[in-house]
Scaffold this active site. Structure first.
Site, mmCIF file in Angstrom:
data_model
loop_
_atom_site.group_PDB
_atom_site.id
_atom_site.type_symbol
_atom_site.label_atom_id
_atom_site.label_comp_id
_atom_site.label_asym_id
_atom_site.label_seq_id
_atom_site.Cartn_x
_atom_site.Cartn_y
_atom_site.Cartn_z
ATOM 1 N N LYS A 67 0.850 -0.793 0.010
ATOM 2 C CA LYS A 67 0.218 0.083 0.199
ATOM 3 C C LYS A 67 0.923 1.267 0.349
ATOM 4 O O LYS A 67 1.765 1.360 0.647
ATOM 5 C CB LYS A 67 -0.983 0.432 1.033
ATOM 6 C CG LYS A 67 -1.742 1.335 1.394
ATOM 7 C CD LYS A 67 -2.990 0.543 -0.129
ATOM 8 C CE LYS A 67 -4.175 2.285 0.433
ATOM 9 N NZ LYS A 67 -3.839 2.363 -0.354
ATOM 10 N N LYS A 91 5.214 2.079 8.641
ATOM 11 C CA LYS A 91 4.178 3.255 9.020
ATOM 12 C C LYS A 91 3.513 2.300 8.906
ATOM 13 O O LYS A 91 2.346 2.413 9.550
ATOM 14 C CB LYS A 91 4.178 3.320 7.687
ATOM 15 C CG LYS A 91 3.045 4.748 8.332
ATOM 16 C CD LYS A 91 2.151 6.141 6.877
ATOM 17 C CE LYS A 91 3.688 6.802 6.455
ATOM 18 N NZ LYS A 91 3.040 7.066 5.150
ATOM 19 N N LYS A 103 5.097 2.115 -2.621
ATOM 20 C CA LYS A 103 4.942 3.444 -3.198
ATOM 21 C C LYS A 103 5.271 3.460 -4.968
ATOM 22 O O LYS A 103 5.637 2.604 -5.253
ATOM 23 C CB LYS A 103 6.042 3.676 -3.074
ATOM 24 C CG LYS A 103 6.452 5.450 -3.178
ATOM 25 C CD LYS A 103 5.326 6.021 -1.588
ATOM 26 C CE LYS A 103 4.623 7.381 -1.355
ATOM 27 N NZ LYS A 103 4.217 7.822 0.049
ATOM 28 N N THR A 187 -4.814 13.009 6.228
ATOM 29 C CA THR A 187 -3.301 13.402 6.802
ATOM 30 C C THR A 187 -3.073 14.556 7.654
ATOM 31 O O THR A 187 -1.745 14.152 8.378
ATOM 32 C CB THR A 187 -2.174 13.455 5.674
ATOM 33 O OG1 THR A 187 -2.785 12.207 4.649
ATOM 34 C CG2 THR A 187 -1.415 13.384 5.846
ATOM 35 N N ASN A 219 -2.124 20.433 0.909
ATOM 36 C CA ASN A 219 -3.781 19.912 0.650
ATOM 37 C C ASN A 219 -3.179 18.842 3.026
ATOM 38 O O ASN A 219 -3.853 19.326 3.367
ATOM 39 C CB ASN A 219 -3.811 17.631 0.434
ATOM 40 C CG ASN A 219 -4.577 17.554 0.823
ATOM 41 O OD1 ASN A 219 -5.806 17.605 1.533
ATOM 42 N ND2 ASN A 219 -4.573 16.178 1.457
ATOM 43 N N SER A 349 -7.418 5.597 3.913
ATOM 44 C CA SER A 349 -7.339 4.775 3.194
ATOM 45 C C SER A 349 -7.667 3.104 3.240
ATOM 46 O O SER A 349 -8.220 2.176 2.076
ATOM 47 C CB SER A 349 -5.573 4.037 2.367
ATOM 48 O OG SER A 349 -5.408 5.563 1.762
HETATM 49 N N1 GLU Z 1 0.604 8.681 0.003
HETATM 50 C C1 GLU Z 1 -0.034 8.558 1.622
HETATM 51 C C2 GLU Z 1 1.362 8.536 2.580
HETATM 52 O O1 GLU Z 1 2.944 8.740 2.284
HETATM 53 C C3 GLU Z 1 -0.576 7.504 1.889
HETATM 54 C C4 GLU Z 1 -1.309 6.556 1.033
HETATM 55 C C5 GLU Z 1 -1.974 5.686 1.153
HETATM 56 O O2 GLU Z 1 -3.208 6.055 1.556
HETATM 57 O O3 GLU Z 1 -2.129 4.346 0.573
HETATM 58 O O4 GLU Z 1 1.107 7.935 3.685
#
Ligand code: GLU
Length: 421
Positions: A67, A91, A103, A187, A219, A349
């Site tokens: 993810k 994370k 990513k 976030t 954002n 998410s």
């Molecule tokens: N891009 C965000 C992060 O770095 C969200 C990742 C997601 O929701 O999968 O945490």
């Protein structure tokens, strides 16, 4: 392996040693399970064609489908994508989510593209990466310069390729397409929840208004600022690429959002002092400095000398590089680390992914309770390890994540590379 990734892993290794984890298990986390590099061919509006470099990394899937977001930025490169996928692994584990880390990125300047060109890049990216994506394999989301609109195009392209509607193959979609009310603010709001949960350990006392300087007003930055202002804190400086706007009495965040939307820069705000130096925010005297822009802002000891804050909250991914860690500790500046402070995005998410699987819509209040609960639980776990091991917040956060990851890696047995095929 890239230098960036190796440097990021030093923090993991420090935590592994602290809690006495077996090196053999930790070694599973030293390399990504797979990274796909591709070119995305873009037909521009004027008829010309360019080829853009793009990547998607699935770092580790011991805890579940990988993810993580997809960023569009001219400086994106393989090492950065893999490093960010590694961070997503940590994370998701820290947040207690059934996800691994991934990513993606495209090396392109989104500001140079028309709406139609953005759509072509978004759809082209999905066609290039489709073979490693999927709701039970790798689930992308927004990141730098991508948002609901891009996720809508991407999920539509993916469903076309899959031959069936695959809403939970992407998160951060518009509500009209199965997105989650509250995903966009998640976030920033999560960053605020993490700050409140850890403020005593960050040396900011248990209550009372704080002065906050904020780098980044995209954002995440603006939702963080709104949440902090509502809680009675004062945002005394905000920077974007146009410069820094400062007001020691506190900026009016709604007004600043309006100015940013209309004029594209925070320095157009009517009151306060405007400077065309975006770095001025870093030396602003404040209780908390919040990073909500890009990575690598504080790279070394020299950068630490410029700071004038008591604590830092990392809402962006990797704004502080490991080479600056010991100088920050010496300066007595505690850091609420990215994997905790920006875990709100991926947490909501997760709720969106569950909603897609269930086919039953969540309401906004449930989403907000879920966000609050997950960040608070993660913060409690970090607090316990800080006390148990007498360590800093980031090392404790890695330790919590590693314990979960290592338990899963061991349980997978000889197929600890689970998810590769
Ligand atoms: N891009 C965000 C992060 O770095 C969200 C990742 C997601 O929701 O999968 O945490």
């Amino acid at each position: 392996m890239s230098e960036l990734l190796e440097a990021a892993q030093q923090r993991m290794e420090r935590a592994a040693e602290l809690i006495g984890l077996e090196q053999e298990v930790v070694s599973h986390l030293l390399d990504p399970i797979e990274t796909l590099a591709a070119s995305v061919r873009l037909r521009r509006d004027d008829g010309s064609a360019v080829s853009l470099k793009a990547w998607r990394c699935r770092y580790n899937s011991s805890l579940g489908p990988t993810k993580g977001g997809i960023r569009f930025h001219p400086s994106v490169h393989l090492g950065e994508v893999e490093t960010l996928a590694f961070l997503m692994t940590m994370k998701c584990a820290l947040m207690g989510l059934p996800f691994g880390g991934g990513k993606g990125g495209v090396a392109v300047d989104a500001h140079d593209l028309s709406t139609m060109e953005m759509e072509r890049v978004a759809r082209g990216y999905v066609r290039a990466m489709a073979k490693i994506l999927g709701p039970d394999r790798d689930v992308p989301a927004p990141d730098v310069a991508t948002g609901e609109r891009e996720m809508a195009w991407m999920v539509s392209e993916y469903s076309e390729i899959a031959g069936s509607i695959q809403r939970h193959a992407f998160t951060g979609k518009p509500v009209a397409l199965g997105g989650m009310p509250g995903r966009t603010p998640a976030t920033g709001r999560g960053g605020h929840i993490a700050l409140e949960a850890m403020r005593d350990l960050a040396g900011l006392g248990e209550e009372g208004g704080l002065t906050i300087a904020l780098q980044g007003f995209g954002n995440a930055g603006r939702w963080f600022a709104r949440a902090a202002e509502n809680a009675g804190h004062s945002i005394v400086a905000v920077a974007d690429s146009s410069g820094t706007i400062t007001d020691s009495d506190g900026l009016d965040i709604d007004e600043l959002v309006e100015v940013k939307n209309e004029k594209g820069k925070v320095t157009a705000y009517g009151d306060g002092d405007a400077s065309d130096d975006p770095e001025k925010v870093l030396s602003t005297e404040c209780d908390v400095l919040v990073f909500a822009a890009l990575g690598g802002v504080i790279a070394d000891e020299e950068d630490v000398k410029a700071l004038n804050c008591k604590a830092i909250v990392e809402i962006a991914n990797r704004p502080i590089l490991p080479a600056a860690d010991s100088a920050l500790a010496d300066a007595g500046i505690e850091v609420v680390p990215d994997i905790l402070a920006n875990g709100g995005g991926v947490t909501v998410s997760h709720a969106e992914w569950v909603q897609g699987r269930q086919g039953i819509d969540w309401d906004e209040e449930d989403v907000s309770d879920y966000l609050e609960q997950k960040i608070s639980d993660a913060a409690d776990n970090v607090r316990e390890v800080m006390q148990e091991c007498d360590t800093d917040m980031r090392t404790a956060a890695y330790a919590v994540a590693l314990r979960r990851l290592c338990a899963a890696i061991s349980a997978h047995g000889t197929r600890a590379d689970f998810g590769k095929s």
